[in-house]
Design a protein around this motif. Structure first.
Motif, PDB file in Angstrom:
ATOM      1  N   ILE A 161       5.468 -21.162  19.063  1.00 52.02           N
ATOM      2  CA  ILE A 161       5.372 -20.104  18.060  1.00 52.02           C
ATOM      3  C   ILE A 161       6.275 -18.965  18.518  1.00 52.02           C
ATOM      4  N   CYS A 162       7.417 -18.822  17.853  1.00 48.45           N
ATOM      5  CA  CYS A 162       8.447 -17.851  18.237  1.00 48.45           C
ATOM      6  C   CYS A 162       8.306 -16.590  17.386  1.00 48.45           C
ATOM      7  N   ARG A 163       8.269 -15.443  18.035  1.00 47.75           N
ATOM      8  CA  ARG A 163       8.132 -14.169  17.320  1.00 47.75           C
ATOM      9  C   ARG A 163       9.273 -13.227  17.704  1.00 47.75           C
ATOM     10  N   PHE A 164      10.102 -12.910  16.722  1.00 48.57           N
ATOM     11  CA  PHE A 164      11.190 -11.945  16.930  1.00 48.57           C
ATOM     12  C   PHE A 164      10.780 -10.587  16.395  1.00 48.57           C
ATOM     13  N   SER A 213       1.128 -20.554  27.629  1.00 53.60           N
ATOM     14  CA  SER A 213       1.840 -19.405  28.189  1.00 53.60           C
ATOM     15  C   SER A 213       2.573 -18.662  27.085  1.00 53.60           C
ATOM     16  N   VAL A 214       3.114 -17.519  27.451  1.00 51.92           N
ATOM     17  CA  VAL A 214       4.016 -16.768  26.578  1.00 51.92           C
ATOM     18  C   VAL A 214       5.362 -16.673  27.291  1.00 51.92           C
ATOM     19  N   VAL A 215       6.391 -17.210  26.665  1.00 54.00           N
ATOM     20  CA  VAL A 215       7.746 -17.071  27.192  1.00 54.00           C
ATOM     21  C   VAL A 215       8.250 -15.694  26.765  1.00 54.00           C
ATOM     22  N   VAL A 216       8.626 -14.891  27.749  1.00 53.03           N
ATOM     23  CA  VAL A 216       9.008 -13.502  27.520  1.00 53.03           C
ATOM     24  C   VAL A 216      10.526 -13.395  27.530  1.00 53.03           C
ATOM     25  N   GLU A 226       4.919 -18.182  22.099  1.00 54.65           N
ATOM     26  CA  GLU A 226       3.699 -18.841  22.563  1.00 54.65           C
ATOM     27  C   GLU A 226       3.976 -20.329  22.667  1.00 54.65           C
ATOM     28  N   VAL A 227       3.758 -20.882  23.828  1.00 56.47           N
ATOM     29  CA  VAL A 227       4.025 -22.299  24.061  1.00 56.47           C
ATOM     30  C   VAL A 227       2.861 -22.902  24.836  1.00 56.47           C
ATOM     31  N   GLY A 228       2.705 -24.210  24.707  1.00 64.26           N
ATOM     32  CA  GLY A 228       1.661 -24.851  25.483  1.00 64.26           C
ATOM     33  C   GLY A 228       1.384 -26.269  25.028  1.00 64.26           C
ATOM     34  N   TYR A 249      -3.539 -25.937  19.494  1.00 61.95           N
ATOM     35  CA  TYR A 249      -3.313 -24.524  19.808  1.00 61.95           C
ATOM     36  C   TYR A 249      -4.628 -23.769  19.982  1.00 61.95           C
ATOM     37  N   HIS A 250      -5.648 -24.161  19.215  1.00 58.65           N
ATOM     38  CA  HIS A 250      -6.931 -23.466  19.255  1.00 58.65           C
ATOM     39  C   HIS A 250      -7.910 -24.094  20.263  1.00 58.65           C
ATOM     40  N   ALA A 251      -7.433 -25.011  21.074  1.00 55.84           N
ATOM     41  CA  ALA A 251      -8.312 -25.680  22.036  1.00 55.84           C
ATOM     42  C   ALA A 251      -8.868 -24.695  23.050  1.00 55.84           C
ATOM     43  N   ASP A 252     -10.036 -25.012  23.570  1.00 62.39           N
ATOM     44  CA  ASP A 252     -10.630 -24.222  24.630  1.00 62.39           C
ATOM     45  C   ASP A 252      -9.727 -24.262  25.857  1.00 62.39           C
ATOM     46  N   ALA A 253      -9.738 -23.184  26.630  1.00 65.33           N
ATOM     47  CA  ALA A 253      -8.868 -23.074  27.809  1.00 65.33           C
ATOM     48  C   ALA A 253      -9.074 -24.213  28.799  1.00 65.33           C
TER      49      ALA A 253
END
Length: 360
Positions: free
Chosen positions: A219-222, A252-255, A231-233, A242-246
């Motif tokens: 999920i890429c946010r500009f 992670s979030v690629v910054v 948001e990747v995983g 994506y909504h799975a329990d931890a």
């Protein structure tokens, strides 16, 4: 073209510990240093005596000493002393608003009167102890918009990053792009895939099996001026993706902070923030090393692309369905840049004057 009235990441705090740092940002040569109180200052990197870069000097008692003839600058941009010379009439240097926040030093290259620190994007992962972060910096010889294109269309992973995060399922899963307020969002979901090497290692790092079918997301946010958070995983299939329990995923979030240096070069601050095993420093180092190699592959491709574009500046490029994220991001930038330029022209036409040379 780039926005001037915006906050850009200029450097990391370690780059200015005990010494000045010269860095060009949005075609403005700046020098960064800490004053006696520890606060960050950014001035134009130009000694008013003979034009030498002040960044080639050194720090003394919280003031910046020019390395050519010893002219000493204070944090307000005024010369405070010079051997054998009265300095009261020396002109002040331009001072750029600078703020230290979230583990980065931010700078505002535009009108100081508009530099509100509240406009800096909130970074939850930088303040929450449940998150860990590791990253680095690359200097890349490309237009900053090429990097935005790259990050908003991850189809290239299948080819550029085939040995780490790439897999055929990426290009087989159609992305969806939407405008959410002032953010361009591109989403891609894959189900029942085999995790590629990087994500298999992340699963192991989180104590999870790496040899079972997984669901994967990107999920890429500009957001302006040039930030991309992704948001990747992966999660073990059948647990909600994506909504799975931890307990069932590694996410992670690629910054990505992309700071223009010139029209054809950037400072690329890259990293990854994760919310699993945040205190495992060895895992942080391993992920950082792997991610650094991945982004090095982007560097090689982007610089070659920029050289080709400069050599063939009149050729039209194709726009495909997968380019939607980058196209929408560029449209947003074009709109914001045009509005900024129109406001500046209107201000000049009305006789409102120019921004002060020294920020208040």
């Amino acid at each position: 073209m780039f926005l001037k009235n915006a906050w850009y990441v200029a450097c990391t705090p370690d780059e200015i510990e005990g010494r000045p740092l010269g860095r060009k940002i949005c075609n403005e040569s700046m020098v960064f240093f800490r004053g006696a109180d520890g606060a960050v200052t950014a001035l134009e990197d130009f000694c008013p005596h003979r034009g030498a870069p002040l960044s080639l000097g050194f720090m003394r008692d919280g003031q910046l000493v020019c390395g050519y003839h010893g002219l000493t600058m204070g944090v307000e941009g005024k010369c405070v002393s010079m051997p054998g010379q009265r300095v009261g009439g020396f002109p002040a240097l331009r001072r750029f608003p600078a703020v230290e926040r979230y583990g980065f030093v931010w700078v505002w290259p535009g009108d100081p009167a508009q530099a509100d620190p509240a406009k800096i994007h909130h970074l939850e992962w930088a303040e929450n102890p449940e998150w860990a972060y590791g990253g680095g910096l690359y200097h890349i010889a490309c237009d900053y918009r090429l990097m935005i294109d790259n990050l908003m269309d991850l189809t290239h992973e299948t080819y550029v990053h085939a040995s780490s995060i790439g897999q055929a399922e990426i290009e087989e899963a159609a992305p969806e792009t939407k405008l959410e307020g002032e953010t361009v969002v591109t989403r891609r979901f894959m189900e029942g895939i085999t995790p590629p090497p990087f994500w298999a290692a992340a699963l192991r790092g989180n104590g999870l099996a790496d040899n079972v079918p997984c669901d994967r997301w990107q999920i890429c946010r500009f957001s302006a001026p040039s930030h991309v958070m992704i948001e990747v995983g992966v999660a073990h299939a059948g647990n909600g993706g994506y909504h799975a329990d931890a307990r069932h995923k590694a996410s992670s979030v690629v910054v990505d902070f992309i700071t223009p240096e010139t029209d054809t070069s950037i400072w690329y601050f890259w990293g990854m923030a994760r919310n699993f095993k945040p205190h495992d420093t060895e895992l942080t180092a391993t992920i950082r090393e792997g991610q650094g190699k991945i982004f090095a592959e982007d560097l090689e491709m982007l610089e070659a692309q920029q050289r080709n574009l400069l050599a063939h500046s009149t050729r039209n490029l194709l726009k495909l369905n997968i380019d939607s994220g980058g196209v929408q991001s560029r449209k947003m930038l074009d709109r914001l840049i045009a509005a900024e330029q129109q406001a500046q022209a209107a201000s000049q036409a009305s006789g409102a004057g120019q921004p002060s040379a020294v920020a208040s």
